[in-house]
Design an enzyme around this catalytic site. Structure first.
Site, PDB file in Angstrom:
ATOM      1  N   LYS A  64       0.832  -1.196   0.000  1.00 39.24           N
ATOM      2  CA  LYS A  64       0.000   0.000   0.000  1.00 39.24           C
ATOM      3  C   LYS A  64       0.880   1.265   0.000  1.00 39.24           C
ATOM      4  O   LYS A  64       2.092   1.181   0.227  1.00 39.24           O
ATOM      5  CB  LYS A  64      -0.914  -0.029   1.226  1.00 39.24           C
ATOM      6  CG  LYS A  64      -1.926  -1.204   1.250  1.00 39.24           C
ATOM      7  CD  LYS A  64      -2.823  -1.097   2.494  1.00 39.24           C
ATOM      8  CE  LYS A  64      -3.805  -2.230   2.635  1.00 39.24           C
ATOM      9  NZ  LYS A  64      -4.658  -2.077   3.846  1.00 39.24           N
ATOM     10  N   PHE A  75     -15.367   3.653   8.172  1.00 38.30           N
ATOM     11  CA  PHE A  75     -14.037   4.042   7.682  1.00 38.30           C
ATOM     12  C   PHE A  75     -13.873   3.831   6.173  1.00 38.30           C
ATOM     13  O   PHE A  75     -12.772   3.976   5.637  1.00 38.30           O
ATOM     14  CB  PHE A  75     -12.946   3.276   8.446  1.00 38.30           C
ATOM     15  CG  PHE A  75     -13.134   1.774   8.470  1.00 38.30           C
ATOM     16  CD1 PHE A  75     -12.697   0.978   7.417  1.00 38.30           C
ATOM     17  CD2 PHE A  75     -13.740   1.159   9.562  1.00 38.30           C
ATOM     18  CE1 PHE A  75     -12.872  -0.394   7.428  1.00 38.30           C
ATOM     19  CE2 PHE A  75     -13.922  -0.230   9.584  1.00 38.30           C
ATOM     20  CZ  PHE A  75     -13.485  -1.001   8.507  1.00 38.30           C
ATOM     21  N   ARG A  82      -0.911 -14.339   4.980  1.00 34.74           N
ATOM     22  CA  ARG A  82      -1.658 -13.617   6.014  1.00 34.74           C
ATOM     23  C   ARG A  82      -0.948 -13.723   7.358  1.00 34.74           C
ATOM     24  O   ARG A  82      -0.955 -12.791   8.161  1.00 34.74           O
ATOM     25  CB  ARG A  82      -3.124 -14.097   6.093  1.00 34.74           C
ATOM     26  CG  ARG A  82      -3.947 -13.458   4.965  1.00 34.74           C
ATOM     27  CD  ARG A  82      -5.424 -13.428   5.220  1.00 34.74           C
ATOM     28  NE  ARG A  82      -5.872 -12.538   6.268  1.00 34.74           N
ATOM     29  CZ  ARG A  82      -6.396 -11.319   6.075  1.00 34.74           C
ATOM     30  NH1 ARG A  82      -6.492 -10.805   4.863  1.00 34.74           N
ATOM     31  NH2 ARG A  82      -6.828 -10.616   7.083  1.00 34.74           N
ATOM     32  N   THR A 136      -5.135  -7.366  11.098  1.00 33.20           N
ATOM     33  CA  THR A 136      -5.559  -6.135  10.420  1.00 33.20           C
ATOM     34  C   THR A 136      -5.171  -4.883  11.216  1.00 33.20           C
ATOM     35  O   THR A 136      -4.646  -3.924  10.667  1.00 33.20           O
ATOM     36  CB  THR A 136      -7.101  -6.159  10.247  1.00 33.20           C
ATOM     37  OG1 THR A 136      -7.453  -7.357   9.549  1.00 33.20           O
ATOM     38  CG2 THR A 136      -7.592  -4.952   9.472  1.00 33.20           C
ATOM     39  N   ARG A 171       2.812  -6.126   9.487  1.00 35.00           N
ATOM     40  CA  ARG A 171       1.972  -5.041  10.008  1.00 35.00           C
ATOM     41  C   ARG A 171       2.388  -4.638  11.417  1.00 35.00           C
ATOM     42  O   ARG A 171       2.353  -3.453  11.764  1.00 35.00           O
ATOM     43  CB  ARG A 171       0.506  -5.474   9.972  1.00 35.00           C
ATOM     44  CG  ARG A 171      -0.051  -5.539   8.546  1.00 35.00           C
ATOM     45  CD  ARG A 171      -1.374  -6.249   8.481  1.00 35.00           C
ATOM     46  NE  ARG A 171      -2.075  -6.021   7.222  1.00 35.00           N
ATOM     47  CZ  ARG A 171      -3.267  -6.536   6.934  1.00 35.00           C
ATOM     48  NH1 ARG A 171      -3.906  -7.287   7.821  1.00 35.00           N
ATOM     49  NH2 ARG A 171      -3.835  -6.296   5.783  1.00 35.00           N
ATOM     50  N   ASN A 187      -1.726  -0.256   7.448  1.00 35.21           N
ATOM     51  CA  ASN A 187      -1.069  -1.535   7.767  1.00 35.21           C
ATOM     52  C   ASN A 187      -0.228  -2.094   6.621  1.00 35.21           C
ATOM     53  O   ASN A 187       0.010  -3.290   6.543  1.00 35.21           O
ATOM     54  CB  ASN A 187      -2.107  -2.539   8.264  1.00 35.21           C
ATOM     55  CG  ASN A 187      -3.283  -2.672   7.306  1.00 35.21           C
ATOM     56  OD1 ASN A 187      -3.208  -2.205   6.178  1.00 35.21           O
ATOM     57  ND2 ASN A 187      -4.344  -3.316   7.759  1.00 35.21           N
ATOM     58  N   HIS A 245      -1.833  -5.345   1.766  1.00 33.12           N
ATOM     59  CA  HIS A 245      -3.101  -6.061   1.640  1.00 33.12           C
ATOM     60  C   HIS A 245      -2.777  -7.498   1.269  1.00 33.12           C
ATOM     61  O   HIS A 245      -1.895  -7.745   0.453  1.00 33.12           O
ATOM     62  CB  HIS A 245      -3.979  -5.450   0.544  1.00 33.12           C
ATOM     63  CG  HIS A 245      -5.128  -6.337   0.176  1.00 33.12           C
ATOM     64  ND1 HIS A 245      -6.292  -6.375   0.923  1.00 33.12           N
ATOM     65  CD2 HIS A 245      -5.277  -7.266  -0.804  1.00 33.12           C
ATOM     66  CE1 HIS A 245      -7.113  -7.275   0.387  1.00 33.12           C
ATOM     67  NE2 HIS A 245      -6.517  -7.837  -0.663  1.00 33.12           N
TER      68      HIS A 245
HETATM   69  P1  IDP Z   1      -7.580  -7.077   5.977  1.00 38.31           P
HETATM   70  O1  IDP Z   1      -6.806  -6.030   5.185  1.00 38.31           O
HETATM   71  O2  IDP Z   1      -6.776  -7.612   7.128  1.00 38.31           O
HETATM   72  O3  IDP Z   1      -8.142  -8.185   5.101  1.00 38.31           O
HETATM   73  P2  IDP Z   1     -10.233  -5.864   6.042  1.00 38.31           P
HETATM   74  O4  IDP Z   1     -11.265  -6.135   7.084  1.00 38.31           O
HETATM   75  O5  IDP Z   1     -10.438  -6.465   4.678  1.00 38.31           O
HETATM   76  O6  IDP Z   1      -8.817  -6.317   6.643  1.00 38.31           O
HETATM   77  O7  IDP Z   1     -10.099  -4.286   5.927  1.00 38.31           O
HETATM   78  C1  IDP Z   1      -9.491  -3.668   4.821  1.00 38.31           C
HETATM   79  C2  IDP Z   1      -8.607  -2.519   5.298  1.00 38.31           C
HETATM   80  O8  IDP Z   1      -9.411  -1.517   5.924  1.00 38.31           O
HETATM   81  C3  IDP Z   1      -7.599  -2.925   6.373  1.00 38.31           C
HETATM   82  O9  IDP Z   1      -6.407  -3.487   5.833  1.00 38.31           O
HETATM   83  C4  IDP Z   1      -7.332  -1.599   7.059  1.00 38.31           C
HETATM   84  O10 IDP Z   1      -6.431  -0.778   6.310  1.00 38.31           O
HETATM   85  C5  IDP Z   1      -8.713  -0.954   7.036  1.00 38.31           C
HETATM   86  N1  IDP Z   1      -9.504  -1.251   8.251  1.00 38.31           N
HETATM   87  C6  IDP Z   1     -10.142  -2.417   8.564  1.00 38.31           C
HETATM   88  N2  IDP Z   1     -10.785  -2.343   9.726  1.00 38.31           N
HETATM   89  C7  IDP Z   1     -10.583  -1.070  10.166  1.00 38.31           C
HETATM   90  C8  IDP Z   1     -11.015  -0.353  11.354  1.00 38.31           C
HETATM   91  O11 IDP Z   1     -11.746  -0.887  12.229  1.00 38.31           O
HETATM   92  N3  IDP Z   1     -10.586   0.925  11.473  1.00 38.31           N
HETATM   93  C9  IDP Z   1      -9.818   1.538  10.537  1.00 38.31           C
HETATM   94  N4  IDP Z   1      -9.381   0.921   9.425  1.00 38.31           N
HETATM   95  C10 IDP Z   1      -9.757  -0.371   9.235  1.00 38.31           C
HETATM   96 MG    MG Z   2      -9.585  -8.065   3.585  1.00 41.55          MG
END
Ligand code: IDP
Ligand code: MG
Length: 169
Positions: free
Chosen positions: A10, A58, A91, A97, A108, A122, A125
């Site tokens: 990212k 968000f 992962r 996350t 991360r 983080n 992806h």
């Molecule tokens: P992942 O990237 O671990 O698969 P996802 O739930 O798919 O997690 O969320 C996508 C992206 O959205 C995350 O990588 C992170 O950058 C952001 N994100 C997810 N949950 C939150 C949150 O509760 N607060 C702020 N940002 C979040």
């Molecule tokens: Mg995801």
């Protein structure tokens, strides 16, 4: 069985010059890189990528984040890794996350942060499961950009397709 997974470095990962570190960490998995490119992310691409999160508070922020609005780096590096248990392995290396909850040795956990406005920056992806990986890989790459045959393709003849070529060719 072989699995494919989409990895995105990212904009914060690129801004912090972490590409090398991240690729080195991912090489521990012994998976094969079968596609890689730099992408300037449009709003449409970002929204389609994160469409399962469109009702989250968000959502608007992560679209801007993926487009590079917070890091004056309007690009991401997209890769497809392939091999045994690719999704679980990547992962695990990426970590949770929420970077504050991620294992401190994970990508991360090592390099992520939560911004003052609450966005989880983080760094990477990683697709979560097999159907998500297929959807995302087909969203980010065309069949010709991947050096192995991952999914069924078909031949079409495209007429009057305009594209850029080098001016001196
Ligand atoms: P992942 O990237 O671990 O698969 P996802 O739930 O798919 O997690 O969320 C996508 C992206 O959205 C995350 O990588 C992170 O950058 C952001 N994100 C997810 N949950 C939150 C949150 O509760 N607060 C702020 N940002 C979040
Ligand atoms: Mg995801």
């Amino acid at each position: 069985m072989g699995q494919a997974v989409l990895i995105l470095i990212k904009p914060d990962g690129l801004k912090k010059s972490l590409t090398g570190n991240i690729l080195t960490r991912l090489s521990e998995t012994k998976l094969e890189i079968v596609a890689a490119k730099m992408v300037r992310v449009s709003k449409e691409l970002a929204q389609e990528h994160y469409k399962h999160l469109k009702d989250k508070p968000f959502f608007g922020e992560i679209i801007k984040y993926l487009q590079g609005d917070f890091h004056d780096r309007k690009k991401v590096m997209a890769l497809v890794y392939w091999g045994n248990d690719a999704i679980t392995k990547c992962r695990e290396l990426a970590g949770a996350t929420n970077p504050e909850e991620a294992e401190s040795t994970s990508i991360r956990g090592s390099y992520g942060r939560i911004t003052t406005s609450g966005v989880y920056e983080n760094v990477v992806h990683v697709s979560s499961n097999v159907p998500e990986a297929e959807r995302e890989i087909k969203l980010w790459f065309t069949p010709d950009e991947i050096i192995v045959d991952l999914y069924a393709t078909k031949d079409v003849v495209k007429k009057e397709l305009s594209c850029k070529i080098w001016a001196d060719k």
